[in-house]
Structures are given as C-alpha cells and as structure tokens.
Motif scaffolding. Structure first.
Motif, mmCIF file in Angstrom:
data_model
loop_
_atom_site.group_PDB
_atom_site.id
_atom_site.type_symbol
_atom_site.label_atom_id
_atom_site.label_comp_id
_atom_site.label_asym_id
_atom_site.label_seq_id
_atom_site.Cartn_x
_atom_site.Cartn_y
_atom_site.Cartn_z
ATOM 1 N N ILE A 75 0.850 -1.184 0.000
ATOM 2 C CA ILE A 75 0.000 0.000 0.000
ATOM 3 C C ILE A 75 0.888 1.238 0.000
ATOM 4 O O ILE A 75 1.640 1.462 0.952
ATOM 5 C CB ILE A 75 -0.933 0.026 1.224
ATOM 6 C CG1 ILE A 75 -1.711 -1.288 1.310
ATOM 7 C CG2 ILE A 75 -1.879 1.203 1.154
ATOM 8 C CD1 ILE A 75 -1.468 -2.044 2.575
ATOM 9 N N GLN A 76 0.828 1.994 -1.075
ATOM 10 C CA GLN A 76 1.592 3.243 -1.130
ATOM 11 C C GLN A 76 0.743 4.366 -0.545
ATOM 12 O O GLN A 76 -0.377 4.618 -0.987
ATOM 13 C CB GLN A 76 1.995 3.592 -2.555
ATOM 14 C CG GLN A 76 2.823 4.881 -2.636
ATOM 15 C CD GLN A 76 3.391 5.110 -4.012
ATOM 16 O OE1 GLN A 76 4.217 4.343 -4.486
ATOM 17 N NE2 GLN A 76 2.939 6.175 -4.665
ATOM 18 N N PHE A 96 5.290 6.703 1.327
ATOM 19 C CA PHE A 96 5.903 5.489 1.855
ATOM 20 C C PHE A 96 5.045 4.286 1.468
ATOM 21 O O PHE A 96 3.863 4.420 1.112
ATOM 22 C CB PHE A 96 6.063 5.572 3.374
ATOM 23 C CG PHE A 96 4.820 5.971 4.112
ATOM 24 C CD1 PHE A 96 3.953 5.012 4.632
ATOM 25 C CD2 PHE A 96 4.500 7.310 4.294
ATOM 26 C CE1 PHE A 96 2.817 5.373 5.319
ATOM 27 C CE2 PHE A 96 3.348 7.689 4.982
ATOM 28 C CZ PHE A 96 2.505 6.716 5.494
ATOM 29 N N THR A 97 5.662 3.092 1.539
ATOM 30 C CA THR A 97 4.966 1.873 1.159
ATOM 31 C C THR A 97 4.902 0.907 2.328
ATOM 32 O O THR A 97 5.923 0.595 2.950
ATOM 33 C CB THR A 97 5.658 1.192 -0.035
ATOM 34 O OG1 THR A 97 5.708 2.105 -1.120
ATOM 35 C CG2 THR A 97 4.888 -0.050 -0.467
ATOM 36 N N ILE A 98 3.702 0.432 2.604
ATOM 37 C CA ILE A 98 3.455 -0.556 3.656
ATOM 38 C C ILE A 98 3.429 -1.939 3.011
ATOM 39 O O ILE A 98 2.828 -2.127 1.949
ATOM 40 C CB ILE A 98 2.120 -0.279 4.360
ATOM 41 C CG1 ILE A 98 2.170 1.086 5.069
ATOM 42 C CG2 ILE A 98 1.774 -1.392 5.355
ATOM 43 C CD1 ILE A 98 0.811 1.596 5.491
ATOM 44 N N ASP A 99 4.069 -2.907 3.659
ATOM 45 C CA ASP A 99 4.097 -4.291 3.187
ATOM 46 C C ASP A 99 3.418 -5.161 4.240
ATOM 47 O O ASP A 99 3.969 -5.400 5.307
ATOM 48 C CB ASP A 99 5.556 -4.722 2.977
ATOM 49 C CG ASP A 99 5.700 -6.104 2.338
ATOM 50 O OD1 ASP A 99 4.730 -6.882 2.389
ATOM 51 O OD2 ASP A 99 6.784 -6.393 1.815
ATOM 52 N N VAL A 123 -5.543 -4.666 5.822
ATOM 53 C CA VAL A 123 -5.666 -3.516 4.928
ATOM 54 C C VAL A 123 -6.868 -2.665 5.317
ATOM 55 O O VAL A 123 -6.796 -1.425 5.375
ATOM 56 C CB VAL A 123 -5.776 -3.978 3.463
ATOM 57 C CG1 VAL A 123 -6.008 -2.784 2.553
ATOM 58 C CG2 VAL A 123 -4.532 -4.733 3.044
ATOM 59 N N GLU A 124 -7.996 -3.317 5.614
ATOM 60 C CA GLU A 124 -9.203 -2.586 5.991
ATOM 61 C C GLU A 124 -8.991 -1.760 7.253
ATOM 62 O O GLU A 124 -9.446 -0.612 7.342
ATOM 63 C CB GLU A 124 -10.354 -3.572 6.180
ATOM 64 C CG GLU A 124 -10.844 -4.202 4.877
ATOM 65 C CD GLU A 124 -11.791 -5.362 5.116
ATOM 66 O OE1 GLU A 124 -12.143 -5.614 6.306
ATOM 67 O OE2 GLU A 124 -12.184 -6.026 4.133
ATOM 68 N N ILE A 146 -3.300 0.562 -3.387
ATOM 69 C CA ILE A 146 -2.595 -0.709 -3.428
ATOM 70 C C ILE A 146 -1.795 -0.761 -4.731
ATOM 71 O O ILE A 146 -2.358 -0.654 -5.817
ATOM 72 C CB ILE A 146 -3.578 -1.888 -3.334
ATOM 73 C CG1 ILE A 146 -4.221 -1.897 -1.943
ATOM 74 C CG2 ILE A 146 -2.860 -3.216 -3.594
ATOM 75 C CD1 ILE A 146 -5.266 -2.975 -1.752
ATOM 76 N N VAL A 147 -0.475 -0.924 -4.604
ATOM 77 C CA VAL A 147 0.405 -0.897 -5.778
ATOM 78 C C VAL A 147 1.015 -2.265 -6.083
ATOM 79 O O VAL A 147 1.736 -2.423 -7.069
ATOM 80 C CB VAL A 147 1.521 0.153 -5.616
ATOM 81 C CG1 VAL A 147 0.936 1.550 -5.577
ATOM 82 C CG2 VAL A 147 2.361 -0.112 -4.361
ATOM 83 N N GLY A 148 0.748 -3.234 -5.250
ATOM 84 C CA GLY A 148 1.233 -4.590 -5.491
ATOM 85 C C GLY A 148 0.432 -5.549 -4.638
ATOM 86 O O GLY A 148 0.113 -5.248 -3.482
ATOM 87 N N GLN A 149 0.079 -6.709 -5.218
ATOM 88 C CA GLN A 149 -0.705 -7.652 -4.430
ATOM 89 C C GLN A 149 -0.704 -9.029 -5.081
ATOM 90 O O GLN A 149 -0.617 -9.150 -6.296
ATOM 91 C CB GLN A 149 -2.147 -7.183 -4.277
ATOM 92 C CG GLN A 149 -2.923 -7.048 -5.570
ATOM 93 C CD GLN A 149 -4.355 -6.597 -5.327
ATOM 94 O OE1 GLN A 149 -5.004 -7.030 -4.375
ATOM 95 N NE2 GLN A 149 -4.855 -5.724 -6.169
#
Length: 416
Positions: free
Chosen positions: A220-221, A287-290, A303-304, A325-328
C-alpha cells in the motif's frame, strides 16, 4: 507411482562444486554475488548452466521471456513433464544460494539419474525463470508471472531499470530472447527447492521445510500531506508535520501486524520525505506498507483496518492522507499431492522436517496458478538472505536436493 529407493542420493560434492563455480560469475564485493537479471553476468551464468545441462544430455528451449527449459526425455512421449527449478539472478548484494540452489539442485538430480541409469515415465525439465528478484526490473517473479498469465508480456517488456533501460531491450541485448511462446508449456507438476530465507528451520533444528502455503501480500503506497515551513520559526501548535503522520502510521502498522501475529507480518519499507531538508518541516511523506499473511481474510482485514484508522490519525494532526494498493497477490496453497510427495520423501530419507509457510515470494507461487506445485526448503544460517553473508552448509544443500529428487522422481514415475 512407486517410490524411489531410500538409498537414492544426489552427489553432494558435485552439487556443492557447481554452486561454488556459479558463484564465481558476478562476484559481489563481500563474498556474495551481484548477478542481476539481464546483465552481462546473468548472460554468462546462463551460458554455464546451458553447458552443464547439455553435457548431461538435456535439450534446451527458451521462451520469449528468456525462461530456460532443459529437458530430460521420459519413456512416455505423451506424458506431461515434471518441472523443477528456480532462478539464477541475484540481488545487487545477494548470496550464493538464493534461487541458485533450486536450479542447480534440479540439474544435480538429473545428473544422478544419469549416473544410475534411472529412467522416468514423465520427462523432467529443469527451469531457470527470468527476473525472479525484481530488483532491477520490478516487479519480482516477472517472467513466471507472464508464464502464468498474471502479467502481459508487452507490459513486462516495457519495465525499465533505474537507468531507463527496457526489459525487452536488455533481454534481446544479452541474447536470451527465445522464440517459444511464453506460457505455452503444460506441466504435470512443478517442484522448487529454495533456502528458507528465514530463521525457523535452523532454530527448530530441522533439515527440511515442507512448504504448505506461501504468503499473500499487499503493498500500500501512502501519501501524507502537510505544509512545509521553517523548523525554527513555526510555533509548535501551528505545524502540519507530515513526518508525525508517518511516525504514527508506522506504529499503527506495527500494531496491526502484532495483533495478527503469528499469522501475519507488516512494516513500512520504502520512505520518501519532502523536501528532506534539515530546517524544513516535512510537507509530504510518501511510503509503502508491506502486509503479508498466508490467510486471505487476515490479509484483507489488515488492509481494511489501516484504511479505517490511518486517515483519522492524520486528520487529528491536520494532515491529508491518500493510499492505493500498488502490489498484491493472494496467498497460494500448494498442491496437497505434491506437498505429500515432499513430506514422504523427507520421511523416507530420514531427514527431520516440519511444515512451513514461505515468508517470501517465489516463482512457484505464480506457477501454482497453472500447475500442481510444491516447494522444499533447507535452512540458512541465522535466517539471513538477500545479503552477501548468506550461508548454508553442504549437508543442508544435499538434504534439500535429496528430498527434491525423491519428490520429483516419484511424481515422474520410475520405469522398472
């Protein structure tokens, strides 16, 4: 299919020598490797692998994503092949075993079958997937993703590295753009051997990890927006500090992951602060959350919760918040029959083992969408990977390759 004899073992010294010889190509600065995808070093490593495979009597096919398929024929011309392999590309400061063990372990099992004159009903194909790491051309597992229909090939060709070079152009430049249609191959099954890249097997004193699931992930960016102003002259109550929003969301991410432990993990990795000056209050943080979990409901729930609570934290600080969301990918569950073949192999060979969930993404996670798939893992010292200090023992490598061979041969069917 009948099980192979319990005394069937790979040549541990030959496997280790092959690992060390491949490690001479693209050496790192601290004992590891820098053999990033589609570099000259990657091309050189591919050539060495090709030569070894051809010496072992394998025939080569290369598809339009540069995936290498090295085939040992079976006795039944109509039987679908059993695939085995991983990747030869590395991180910029990578180790000597990540991915490479799975490719050369596949080659070694073929060499062993040749030595012993063992034939299988199904062909065996040793595969080297292109750009598993994704460090030069994002995303990771790119070519296996195209093979499995996750990505479009034209989109993959248009990925660029930090210098603006296109994936498709670099693939052609190093001479590994094949003519076989990507994804056209059908598989009876696929097995991938890999180092754990985590500390669990070593800590538990287990020789083998039987991988039952992979973790799904959500990247999540986030963008937190405040107001740039002078750090010395702006009163504290009047500040709109995007850095505070980043800090509080960092803690939120940690708490969400802890509340879902041990079945989930999460952290903030990549961070950009603007304008990133000593005496300016940050006006923006990107920033990006993984988030990762092997449970789809847990993953979506994390995520919710983030999307519900992060905006409120920022609003209380007078900040704006946006996220996408930039990757999943969803958590893969590996094929039960293939997993059983791995577990039975470890039992038959007398290796200690445990079920394990892969914390990292692997090509097998994408191929699992189109064919029955399983993974074998061996320990690595201190769980360290993506680091030049990555280390395993010859005994761990041999145990993993032994289990791999037994699972593959049982699935491919020994011809008496």
């Amino acid at each position: 299919m009948s099980a192979p004899a319990a005394n069937l073992r790979i040549n541990a010294d030959r496997l280790w020598d092959s690992l060390m010889e491949m490690a001479r190509i693209g050496p790192g600065v601290a004992g590891g490797n820098n053999r990033q995808t589609l570099t000259d070093e990657d091309g050189e490593g591919r050539k060495l692998f090709q030569r070894w495979c051809e010496e072992a009597g394998l025939s080569m096919g290369v598809d339009t994503m540069g995936n290498m398929f090295m085939t040992r024929p079976g006795t039944d011309p109509d039987a679908l092949p059993v695939y085995v392999g991983s990747h030869l590309d590395t991180q910029p400061t990578g180790g000597k075993y990540d991915g490479v063990l799975g490719v050369l372990g596949g080659l070694e099992l073929v060499r062993t079958l040749n030595d012993l004159g063992i034939k299988t009903k199904h062909p065996i194909v040793v595969v080297n997937w292109t750009n598993e790491e994704g460090t030069r051309f994002a995303p990771a597992m790119l070519a296996s993703g195209v093979f499995a229909g996750i990505h479009e090939q034209d989109w993959a060709y248009d990925r660029v590295d930090a210098k603006g070079k296109r994936f498709g152009d670099e693939l052609a430049r190093i001479g590994w753009k094949g003519d076989e249609e990507v994804g056209s191959r059908k598989m009876h099954a696929l097995f991938e051997l890999h180092i754990e890249q985590g500390p669990i097997l070593e800590a538990q004193g287990k020789d083998i990890g039987v991988v039952t699931h992979g973790q799904g992930l959500r990247w999540i960016q986030c963008t937190v927006t405040g107001k740039e102003s002078h750090t010395g002259s702006t009163p504290m109550p009047m500040r709109k500090n995007a850095g505070r929003g980043l800090a509080q969301i960092t803690e939120l991410v940690h708490q969400i992951a802890m509340d879902n432990a041990p079945n989930a993990v999460g952290a903030i990795g990549h961070i950009d602060i603007y304008p990133n000056s000593r005496n300016i209050i940050p006006g923006k943080a990107v920033f990006t959350i993984d988030f990762r979990s092997h449970e789809i409901d847990t993953l979506n729930g994390m995520v919710e919760r983030l999307m519900a609570e992060a905006p409120k934290l920022c609003e209380a600080l007078g900040l704006g918040f946006e996220a996408e969301i930039v990757g999943q990918f969803d958590p893969p569950e590996f094929d039960k029959d293939c997993v059983k073949a791995v577990r039975d192999a470890a039992e038959r060979l007398g290796y200690s083992h445990m079920d394990i969930i892969s914390g990292a993404g692997h090509d097998a996670c994408w191929i699992n969408r189109v064919a029955p798939t399983a993974m074998v893992m061996c320990p690595c010292v201190d769980g360290l990977s993506h680091n030049e200090a990555e280390e395993i023992s010859k005994e761990w490598a041999a145990a993993g390759a032994d289990v791999l061979m037994h699972a593959v041969v049982e699935t491919a069917g020994v011809v008496e």
